[in-house]
Enzyme design. Sequence first.
Site, PDB file in Angstrom:
ATOM      1  NE  ARG A 117      -3.840   0.314   1.384  1.00  0.00           N
ATOM      2  CZ  ARG A 117      -4.484   0.244   2.549  1.00  0.00           C
ATOM      3  NH1 ARG A 117      -4.610  -0.905   3.159  1.00  0.00           N
ATOM      4  NH2 ARG A 117      -5.038   1.318   3.060  1.00  0.00           N
ATOM      5  CG  HIS A 138     -10.471   5.440   9.618  1.00  0.00           C
ATOM      6  ND1 HIS A 138     -11.298   5.109   8.573  1.00  0.00           N
ATOM      7  CD2 HIS A 138     -11.276   5.491  10.725  1.00  0.00           C
ATOM      8  CE1 HIS A 138     -12.541   4.962   9.022  1.00  0.00           C
ATOM      9  NE2 HIS A 138     -12.551   5.191  10.316  1.00  0.00           N
ATOM     10  CB  CYS A 184       6.486   0.665  24.073  1.00  0.00           C
ATOM     11  SG  CYS A 184       7.596   1.355  22.826  1.00  0.00           S
ATOM     12  CB  CYS A 217      10.094  -2.100  24.010  1.00  0.00           C
ATOM     13  SG  CYS A 217       8.852  -2.307  22.722  1.00  0.00           S
ATOM     14  CB  SER A 259     -19.288   2.798   1.391  1.00  0.00           C
ATOM     15  OG  SER A 259     -18.494   2.527   2.535  1.00  0.00           O
TER      16      SER A 259
HETATM   17  C1  BJW Z   1     -16.035   7.481  -5.565  1.00  0.00           C
HETATM   18  C2  BJW Z   1     -15.201   7.402  -6.677  1.00  0.00           C
HETATM   19  C3  BJW Z   1     -14.786   8.617  -7.237  1.00  0.00           C
HETATM   20  C4  BJW Z   1     -15.599   5.392  -6.018  1.00  0.00           C
HETATM   21  N1  BJW Z   1     -15.195   9.764  -6.723  1.00  0.00           N
HETATM   22  N2  BJW Z   1     -16.439   8.629  -5.076  1.00  0.00           N
HETATM   23  C5  BJW Z   1     -21.587  -3.432  13.581  1.00  0.00           C
HETATM   24  C6  BJW Z   1     -21.109  -4.724  13.405  1.00  0.00           C
HETATM   25  C7  BJW Z   1     -19.736  -5.011  13.477  1.00  0.00           C
HETATM   26  C8  BJW Z   1     -18.828  -4.024  13.738  1.00  0.00           C
HETATM   27  C9  BJW Z   1     -19.308  -2.752  13.898  1.00  0.00           C
HETATM   28  C10 BJW Z   1     -20.652  -2.461  13.839  1.00  0.00           C
HETATM   29  N3  BJW Z   1     -20.814  -1.122  14.031  1.00  0.00           N
HETATM   30  C11 BJW Z   1     -19.615  -0.592  14.205  1.00  0.00           C
HETATM   31  C12 BJW Z   1     -18.685  -1.568  14.156  1.00  0.00           C
HETATM   32  C13 BJW Z   1     -17.272  -1.416  14.308  1.00  0.00           C
HETATM   33  C14 BJW Z   1     -16.487  -1.131  13.069  1.00  0.00           C
HETATM   34  C15 BJW Z   1     -17.339  -0.935  11.817  1.00  0.00           C
HETATM   35  O1  BJW Z   1     -17.762   0.160  11.497  1.00  0.00           O
HETATM   36  N4  BJW Z   1     -17.572  -1.984  11.065  1.00  0.00           N
HETATM   37  C16 BJW Z   1     -18.384  -1.893   9.846  1.00  0.00           C
HETATM   38  C17 BJW Z   1     -17.765  -2.758   8.767  1.00  0.00           C
HETATM   39  C18 BJW Z   1     -19.798  -2.263  10.194  1.00  0.00           C
HETATM   40  N5  BJW Z   1     -15.744   0.065  13.360  1.00  0.00           N
HETATM   41  C19 BJW Z   1     -14.600   0.016  14.037  1.00  0.00           C
HETATM   42  O2  BJW Z   1     -14.115  -1.038  14.415  1.00  0.00           O
HETATM   43  C20 BJW Z   1     -13.955   1.344  14.342  1.00  0.00           C
HETATM   44  N6  BJW Z   1     -13.645   1.440  15.723  1.00  0.00           N
HETATM   45  C21 BJW Z   1     -14.601   1.489  16.638  1.00  0.00           C
HETATM   46  O3  BJW Z   1     -15.779   1.456  16.363  1.00  0.00           O
HETATM   47  O4  BJW Z   1     -14.115   1.583  17.924  1.00  0.00           O
HETATM   48  C22 BJW Z   1     -15.034   1.436  18.987  1.00  0.00           C
HETATM   49  C23 BJW Z   1     -15.159  -0.034  19.253  1.00  0.00           C
HETATM   50  C24 BJW Z   1     -14.095  -0.696  19.800  1.00  0.00           C
HETATM   51  C25 BJW Z   1     -14.224  -2.059  20.064  1.00  0.00           C
HETATM   52  C26 BJW Z   1     -15.388  -2.722  19.700  1.00  0.00           C
HETATM   53  C27 BJW Z   1     -16.440  -2.042  19.098  1.00  0.00           C
HETATM   54  C28 BJW Z   1     -16.315  -0.667  18.891  1.00  0.00           C
HETATM   55  C29 BJW Z   1     -12.639   1.435  13.602  1.00  0.00           C
HETATM   56  C30 BJW Z   1     -12.843   1.523  12.136  1.00  0.00           C
HETATM   57  C31 BJW Z   1     -11.501   1.500  11.428  1.00  0.00           C
HETATM   58  C32 BJW Z   1     -11.659   1.476   9.937  1.00  0.00           C
HETATM   59  N7  BJW Z   1     -10.437   1.145   9.349  1.00  0.00           N
HETATM   60  C33 BJW Z   1     -10.376   0.959   7.907  1.00  0.00           C
HETATM   61  C34 BJW Z   1      -9.165   0.136   7.466  1.00  0.00           C
HETATM   62  C35 BJW Z   1      -7.870   0.670   7.929  1.00  0.00           C
HETATM   63  C36 BJW Z   1      -6.805  -0.310   7.563  1.00  0.00           C
HETATM   64  C37 BJW Z   1      -6.381  -0.209   6.136  1.00  0.00           C
HETATM   65  O5  BJW Z   1      -6.376   0.892   5.573  1.00  0.00           O
HETATM   66  O6  BJW Z   1      -6.017  -1.232   5.604  1.00  0.00           O
HETATM   67  O7  BJW Z   1     -10.441   2.232   7.254  1.00  0.00           O
HETATM   68  S1  BJW Z   1     -11.774   0.114   7.243  1.00  0.00           S
HETATM   69  C38 BJW Z   1     -11.767   0.934   5.702  1.00  0.00           C
HETATM   70  O8  BJW Z   1     -13.084   1.486   5.566  1.00  0.00           O
HETATM   71  C39 BJW Z   1     -10.772   2.103   5.853  1.00  0.00           C
HETATM   72  C40 BJW Z   1     -11.632   3.245   5.353  1.00  0.00           C
HETATM   73  O9  BJW Z   1     -11.152   4.484   5.886  1.00  0.00           O
HETATM   74  C41 BJW Z   1     -13.015   2.893   5.826  1.00  0.00           C
HETATM   75  C42 BJW Z   1     -14.111   3.595   5.115  1.00  0.00           C
HETATM   76  O10 BJW Z   1     -14.189   3.177   3.789  1.00  0.00           O
HETATM   77  P1  BJW Z   1     -14.603   4.215   2.671  1.00  0.00           P
HETATM   78  O11 BJW Z   1     -13.624   5.313   2.631  1.00  0.00           O
HETATM   79  O12 BJW Z   1     -16.017   4.604   2.838  1.00  0.00           O
HETATM   80  O13 BJW Z   1     -14.365   3.357   1.330  1.00  0.00           O
HETATM   81  P2  BJW Z   1     -15.355   2.362   0.569  1.00  0.00           P
HETATM   82  O14 BJW Z   1     -14.521   1.527  -0.329  1.00  0.00           O
HETATM   83  O15 BJW Z   1     -16.247   1.670   1.500  1.00  0.00           O
HETATM   84  O16 BJW Z   1     -16.278   3.329  -0.318  1.00  0.00           O
HETATM   85  C43 BJW Z   1     -15.753   4.064  -1.398  1.00  0.00           C
HETATM   86  C44 BJW Z   1     -16.841   4.966  -1.944  1.00  0.00           C
HETATM   87  O17 BJW Z   1     -16.255   5.795  -2.942  1.00  0.00           O
HETATM   88  C45 BJW Z   1     -18.003   4.235  -2.610  1.00  0.00           C
HETATM   89  O18 BJW Z   1     -19.228   4.760  -2.146  1.00  0.00           O
HETATM   90  C46 BJW Z   1     -17.822   4.523  -4.102  1.00  0.00           C
HETATM   91  O19 BJW Z   1     -19.046   4.607  -4.815  1.00  0.00           O
HETATM   92  C47 BJW Z   1     -17.139   5.849  -4.069  1.00  0.00           C
HETATM   93  N8  BJW Z   1     -16.315   6.182  -5.231  1.00  0.00           N
HETATM   94  N9  BJW Z   1     -14.978   6.061  -6.996  1.00  0.00           N
HETATM   95  C48 BJW Z   1     -16.045   9.737  -5.672  1.00  0.00           C
HETATM   96  N10 BJW Z   1     -13.943   8.605  -8.350  1.00  0.00           N
HETATM   97 ZN    ZN Z   2       8.476  -0.322  21.641  1.00  0.00          ZN
END
Ligand code: BJW
Ligand code: ZN
Length: 252
Positions: A70, A118, A129, A155, A194
């Site tokens: 990445r 994020h 650590c 560490c 999304s």
């Molecule tokens: C265009 C385009 C163009 C295309 N122009 N547009 C219910 C069930 C299970 C879990 C959960 C739940 N509710 C909440 C959770 C927890 C979870 C979560 O949300 N899960 C969901 C899957 C449901 N959330 C978390 O775990 C978060 N932490 C948290 O809640 O802490 C409290 C907690 C702790 C302990 C337990 C429970 C709660 C943390 C979330 C971290 C997200 N991390 C990631 C990956 C990072 C690692 C990596 O990069 O590899 O971040 S996930 C991934 O998705 C990444 C992104 O930032 C994030 C959002 O995605 P995004 O940006 O919306 O992308 P896409 O691909 O989904 O959409 C792209 C869009 O662009 C589309 O709409 C296209 O149409 C459009 N598009 N071309 C304009 N040219």
């Molecule tokens: Zn360390």
Amino acid sequence: MSLPAALQLALTEARHIAVLTGAGMSAESGVPTFRDVRDGLWAKYDPMTLATEEAFAEEPDLVWAWYLRRAQLIRSVQPNAGHRALAELGTFKKVDVITQNVDDLHERAGSRVLSHVHGGLFDYRCFDCARPWQHDPEIPDEIPERVSPPRCRACGGWIRPGIVWFGEVLPRRAFEDAVEACSTCDIMLVVGTSGIVQPAGSLPFAALERGTPVIEVNPEESRLSDYVTHWWQGTAAEILPRVVTIARGQVD
Ligand code: BJW
Ligand code: ZN
């Protein structure tokens, strides 16, 4: 398609604009989105295998190699016309960019980013650590399937990317600043997300609940499209330069 006249006026008159961006913002730079079924980042990998602390603890070499790929990709691409438009908007309006993206394309286009909710791919730290690791990892041209992460000098723990994995809490200050910006702005743009991942996907509601107009820019319908004030169908690189024109009070 153009923006309804009332929203054009709101955009021209707005002094403070909050912008939430997601993976679609960087798609036209050549960075795949997460949930595109054809070439999305997770089309070939299960996120639960790679984007969690548990996965890194169990298979650090596999996860580190995935993030090196990445990092290599992001280093090789450039900001697109959408990133550049937001940077231009920031030269004559107060623009708070809140991004879910772990890349640095907004900064490279010249935007001041309020919040990386994020985290950042290049903000490495120790898995044990949490001390920052301020180096650029060596990235070979051909990255093997597994690469050992560097070790922390303090560490001996593994070094990890500074991003927020599933189940991890978002950086508190970044999220609080984002909520504040969405709650106080005059108008909000939501670009290329999304809206599936929480709590970032809830940020537009901080604006909507206060009666603040929210314009979504996305070529496809998202989880947010039914709730926003207006879904402006199109890509970031097509639409955001038009947003700048309207914000300047010029005819689109
Ligand atoms: C265009 C385009 C163009 C295309 N122009 N547009 C219910 C069930 C299970 C879990 C959960 C739940 N509710 C909440 C959770 C927890 C979870 C979560 O949300 N899960 C969901 C899957 C449901 N959330 C978390 O775990 C978060 N932490 C948290 O809640 O802490 C409290 C907690 C702790 C302990 C337990 C429970 C709660 C943390 C979330 C971290 C997200 N991390 C990631 C990956 C990072 C690692 C990596 O990069 O590899 O971040 S996930 C991934 O998705 C990444 C992104 O930032 C994030 C959002 O995605 P995004 O940006 O919306 O992308 P896409 O691909 O989904 O959409 C792209 C869009 O662009 C589309 O709409 C296209 O149409 C459009 N598009 N071309 C304009 N040219
Ligand atoms: Zn360390």
